[in-house]
Design a protein around this motif. Structure first.
Motif, PDB file in Angstrom:
ATOM      1  N   ILE A  16      34.124  47.091  50.561  1.00 46.64           N
ATOM      2  CA  ILE A  16      34.355  47.226  48.462  1.00 46.64           C
ATOM      3  C   ILE A  16      36.102  46.375  48.730  1.00 46.64           C
ATOM      4  CG2 ILE A  16      35.087  49.159  46.383  1.00 46.64           C
ATOM      5  CD1 ILE A  16      33.592  51.031  47.870  1.00 46.64           C
ATOM      6  N   SER A  17      37.411  46.646  49.918  1.00 43.76           N
ATOM      7  CA  SER A  17      37.890  45.593  49.455  1.00 43.76           C
ATOM      8  C   SER A  17      38.132  43.969  49.584  1.00 43.76           C
ATOM      9  CB  SER A  17      38.981  46.324  50.746  1.00 43.76           C
ATOM     10  OG  SER A  17      39.275  47.463  50.692  1.00 43.76           O
ATOM     11  N   ALA A  18      37.072  44.227  50.423  1.00 44.84           N
ATOM     12  CA  ALA A  18      36.836  42.287  50.079  1.00 44.84           C
ATOM     13  C   ALA A  18      35.815  41.932  49.654  1.00 44.84           C
ATOM     14  CB  ALA A  18      36.135  41.874  51.624  1.00 44.84           C
ATOM     15  N   THR A  19      35.076  42.714  49.285  1.00 42.01           N
ATOM     16  CA  THR A  19      34.506  42.135  47.430  1.00 42.01           C
ATOM     17  C   THR A  19      35.329  42.276  46.357  1.00 42.01           C
ATOM     18  OG1 THR A  19      33.275  44.031  47.667  1.00 42.01           O
ATOM     19  CG2 THR A  19      31.691  42.464  48.291  1.00 42.01           C
ATOM     20  N   VAL A  20      36.254  42.937  46.447  1.00 41.05           N
ATOM     21  CA  VAL A  20      36.971  42.970  44.890  1.00 41.05           C
ATOM     22  C   VAL A  20      37.845  41.022  44.116  1.00 41.05           C
ATOM     23  CG1 VAL A  20      39.536  43.137  43.885  1.00 41.05           C
ATOM     24  CG2 VAL A  20      38.306  45.325  44.870  1.00 41.05           C
ATOM     25  N   ILE A  23      34.180  39.171  43.378  1.00 42.18           N
ATOM     26  CA  ILE A  23      33.799  40.022  41.915  1.00 42.18           C
ATOM     27  C   ILE A  23      35.066  39.528  41.162  1.00 42.18           C
ATOM     28  CG2 ILE A  23      33.568  41.822  40.423  1.00 42.18           C
ATOM     29  CD1 ILE A  23      32.161  43.662  43.152  1.00 42.18           C
ATOM     30  N   SER A  24      36.339  39.528  41.165  1.00 40.72           N
ATOM     31  CA  SER A  24      37.515  38.439  39.937  1.00 40.72           C
ATOM     32  C   SER A  24      36.739  37.530  39.563  1.00 40.72           C
ATOM     33  CB  SER A  24      38.592  39.230  40.673  1.00 40.72           C
ATOM     34  OG  SER A  24      38.904  39.239  41.493  1.00 40.72           O
ATOM     35  N   ILE A  25      36.938  36.639  40.149  1.00 34.03           N
ATOM     36  CA  ILE A  25      36.357  35.278  40.590  1.00 34.03           C
ATOM     37  C   ILE A  25      35.801  34.811  39.534  1.00 34.03           C
ATOM     38  CG2 ILE A  25      35.102  34.587  43.138  1.00 34.03           C
ATOM     39  CD1 ILE A  25      38.209  32.670  41.804  1.00 34.03           C
ATOM     40  N   ILE A  26      34.179  35.139  40.246  1.00 38.09           N
ATOM     41  CA  ILE A  26      32.659  35.706  39.410  1.00 38.09           C
ATOM     42  C   ILE A  26      33.123  36.103  38.117  1.00 38.09           C
ATOM     43  CG2 ILE A  26      30.974  36.237  39.221  1.00 38.09           C
ATOM     44  CD1 ILE A  26      30.505  36.661  41.947  1.00 38.09           C
ATOM     45  N   LEU A  27      33.081  37.398  37.917  1.00 39.11           N
ATOM     46  CA  LEU A  27      33.789  37.522  36.478  1.00 39.11           C
ATOM     47  C   LEU A  27      34.729  36.502  35.801  1.00 39.11           C
ATOM     48  CD1 LEU A  27      34.563  40.921  36.917  1.00 39.11           C
ATOM     49  CD2 LEU A  27      32.427  39.983  35.502  1.00 39.11           C
ATOM     50  N   ILE A  28      35.370  36.136  36.319  1.00 36.64           N
ATOM     51  CA  ILE A  28      36.277  34.949  35.516  1.00 36.64           C
ATOM     52  C   ILE A  28      35.856  33.813  34.997  1.00 36.64           C
ATOM     53  CG2 ILE A  28      37.918  33.269  35.775  1.00 36.64           C
ATOM     54  CD1 ILE A  28      39.865  35.442  37.775  1.00 36.64           C
ATOM     55  N   CYS A  29      34.743  33.608  36.098  1.00 35.15           N
ATOM     56  CA  CYS A  29      33.694  32.424  35.815  1.00 35.15           C
ATOM     57  C   CYS A  29      33.075  32.426  35.073  1.00 35.15           C
ATOM     58  CB  CYS A  29      32.765  32.334  37.050  1.00 35.15           C
ATOM     59  SG  CYS A  29      33.729  30.815  38.658  1.00 35.15           S
TER      60      CYS A  29
END
Lengths: 284, 307
Positions: A16-20, A23-29
């Motif tokens: 989960i830590s690694a995916t945070v 995920i945030s970069i995808i959300l920003i995109c």
């Protein structure tokens, strides 16, 4: 039994830590493009990108960001001209010439430079560089030149640290071979080691460009922020980031969308720069 | 230990470097630093260019300024063009404008009267000084109202809050904050029965600081009440009042006709806009026309306005 459960549990935690970050970069995109593209479609990409008038409060309004795009490019280019020679030479000095005592002193100072908040750089430039530029070149002192000097200083730590690591990573036998062939220390460093560290130095420059183009708070203070295409380096300039930050607080409706679209363009620039970085890195 | 020592030394060196730079700067003969000059106006070179400082597009202060001074040109078909000089430096806060004017003796800017202090010099407009009295009797032209906008079917709590703002207590707060009260002889606030509930006030970032003080005082009298303030900008605030998402909208400009069709507008205070120059500048007075010419770039040299 218990330890197996713990192991699995911790594995999930690590995952989960690694995916945070991903995920945030995808959300920003998603949000930047979802927010910007509707406006780009409505107003027309060409009008937006190549428009020279930024007058969001006129009726009818015009949203042309070419002045800001050019502004960002000019200022970044200026920063590279000032920062790269100083940075690369410093890195070479640190890696190959300076003695341990000086190194112990220089290295922490450079790291400290990287940690200074950008608004402090901005304030320093406002009270020191702006008056100097004003006295020498006249005008307001808030200009492309001032912003370039400031950014040139700000990108130094990035360039120095990465270039130094690249120079140190060059295999020792390159240098030794050159010495064995009768070249002096200086000749070996400049003609053998530096060319071998080329791609590392290039990536440090690209990261420096990324830092310069994204810098906001410091630049706002010293750039003058006029939304028009500047005709000389002693004239003020507005960058893409400055355009967003300056007007976001009061912007409503279409104006706000135009600012988000500005962020989209900026984001695209950053993606291109990072793409270049990966490309250079892969070639190494 | 060594690391800490190193860091400390580095900091000291950087500090001394910074100090060194400023010292050098002050010693340069070409630069007569404001602090060292006793006679303010003696070495002010009126042949120099006026360095115009303005606010960013969308700012309430800029909106009011360009409208009153006539920089905003409107034509019959409803088009509006903001003619502000393209070479004008754009700063995005009152403080940044003041820092700019303090640091550059050939610059001119404008700020809210409430923020004026003695680091800069206020210029008279048409011979009238920017004071609350002159704003109140309309002789000082650069003033804008702080308006509230709300629908007619206002809930009792919001109505009571507005009564409080217009009361002697509320108007006194406005005066203490440096604004001009709209009502010179207001009734005192009567807290008939303690109010409960919550309302949302949204809009102008210029009005928000005053609104925060008003809410604070109101909540002291009515502890059960919660009032949220959203500083979203005049247009956005009025929009949310029309949509009903906010109970009261705040605007630092007059409401447009389309907005007045749905909302009632109420002025709660007046804010003056002060034109400021560096303290070394001998300029005392500007006419509205001169001010306009400076801000649209027709007058570019100080000797055209300083006789």
């Amino acid at each position: 039994m218990k330890s197996k459960f713990l192991e699995n549990f911790m594995r999930i935690i690590f995952f989960i830590s690694a995916t945070v970050s991903i995920i945030s970069i995808i959300l920003i995109c998603v949000f930047i493009f979802a927010g910007g593209i509707p406006f780009l479609k409505e107003y027309g990409f060409k009008n937006f990108f190549f428009g020279v008038d930024w007058k969001p409060n006129d009726i009818p309004p015009s949203y042309g960001i070419l002045p800001m795009i050019l502004g960002s490019i000019y200022v970044t280019f200026g920063a590279i001209i000032i920062g790269v020679p100083i940075g690369v030479l410093t890195a070479t000095y640190l890696a190959k010439f300076c003695n341990k005592k000086i190194y112990k002193f220089l290295k922490p100072s450079i790291n400290l430079m990287a940690g200074i908040p950008s608004i402090i750089y901005g304030f320093f430039a406002l009270v020191v560089i702006v008056p100097i530029v004003r006295n020498i070149f006249g005008g307001t002192g808030m200009s492309i030149l001032t912003a370039s000097i400031l950014l040139g200083i700000m990108i130094l730590p990035t360039i120095i640290n990465i270039s130094e690591a690249a120079i140190r990573a060059v295999p020792k036998n390159y240098y030794e071979g050159s010495i064995a062939l009768g070249a002096s220390h200086e000749q070996s460093v400049v003609s053998v080691v530096l060319p071998a560290a080329k791609s590392g130095i290039l990536s440090s420059i690209i990261l420096g460009i990324g830092r310069a183009i994204g810098e906001t708070m410091a630049v706002i203070l010293v750039a003058g922020n006029q939304a028009r295409i500047p005709s000389s380096i002693t004239e003020g300039v507005r960058t893409l980031t400055a355009n967003i930050v300056i007007e976001m607080a009061y912007a409503a409706d279409e104006h706000r969308q135009a600012l988000i679209a500005t962020a989209t363009i900026l984001f695209a620039f950053i993606l291109i720069i990072n793409g270049l970085f990966l490309l250079v890195k892969r070639r190494r | 230990m060594k690391k800490v020592l190193n860091l400390l030394l580095t900091t000291i060196i950087i500090m001394s470097l910074l100090v060194g730079c400023t010292d050098n700067d002050n010693n340069t003969p070409a630069n007569s630093s404001p602090k060292n000059t006793n006679d303010a106006t003696e070495d002010f070179d009126t042949n120099k260019t006026i360095n115009v400082i303005t606010r960013e597009e969308g700012s309430g202060t800029r909106g009011a300024f360009v409208e009153i001074v006539g920089i905003l040109e409107k034509d019959a078909s409803g088009n509006e063009v903001d003619k502000t000089y393209t070479e004008a430096i754009v700063q995005n806060s009152t403080n940044a404008v003041m820092t700019g004017v303090t640091g550059d003796k050939y610059s001119i800017g404008y700020i809210s009267l409430g923020s004026l202090n003695n680091t800069v010099k206020a210029v008279k407009i048409e011979g009238v000084e920017a004071t609350p009295e002159n704003i109140l009797d309309n002789s000082y032209k650069l003033a804008r109202p702080f308006n509230l906008a709300y629908k007619d079917d206002l809930n009792p709590l919001a109505k009571d809050f507005i009564d409080f703002i217009l009361s002697a207590e509320g108007q006194k707060i406005a005066e203490e904050e440096g604004y001009v009260p709209i009502n010179t002889n207001p009734p005192s606030y009567e807290n008939i029965d303690e109010q409960k509930g919550s309302i949302l006030v949204a809009g102008s970032t210029s009005v928000s600081p005053l609104m925060e003080k008003l809410v604070e005082a109101y909540q002291e009298l009515n502890p059960e009440v919660s009032i949220d303030i959203q500083a979203t900008g005049s247009s956005a605030g009025v929009q949310s009042a029309m949509e009903g998402t906010a109970d009261i909208g705040m605007a630092s400009r007059e409401l447009k006709d389309s907005e007045l069709a749905e909302l009632t507008s109420l002025s709660i205070a007046v804010d003056g806009i002060t034109v400021i120059v560096n303290k070394e500048n001998p300029l005392e007075n500007l006419s509205i026309d001169e001010l306009k010419s400076i801000y649209i770039g027709e007058i570019t040299k100080w000797n055209e306005v300083i006789k």
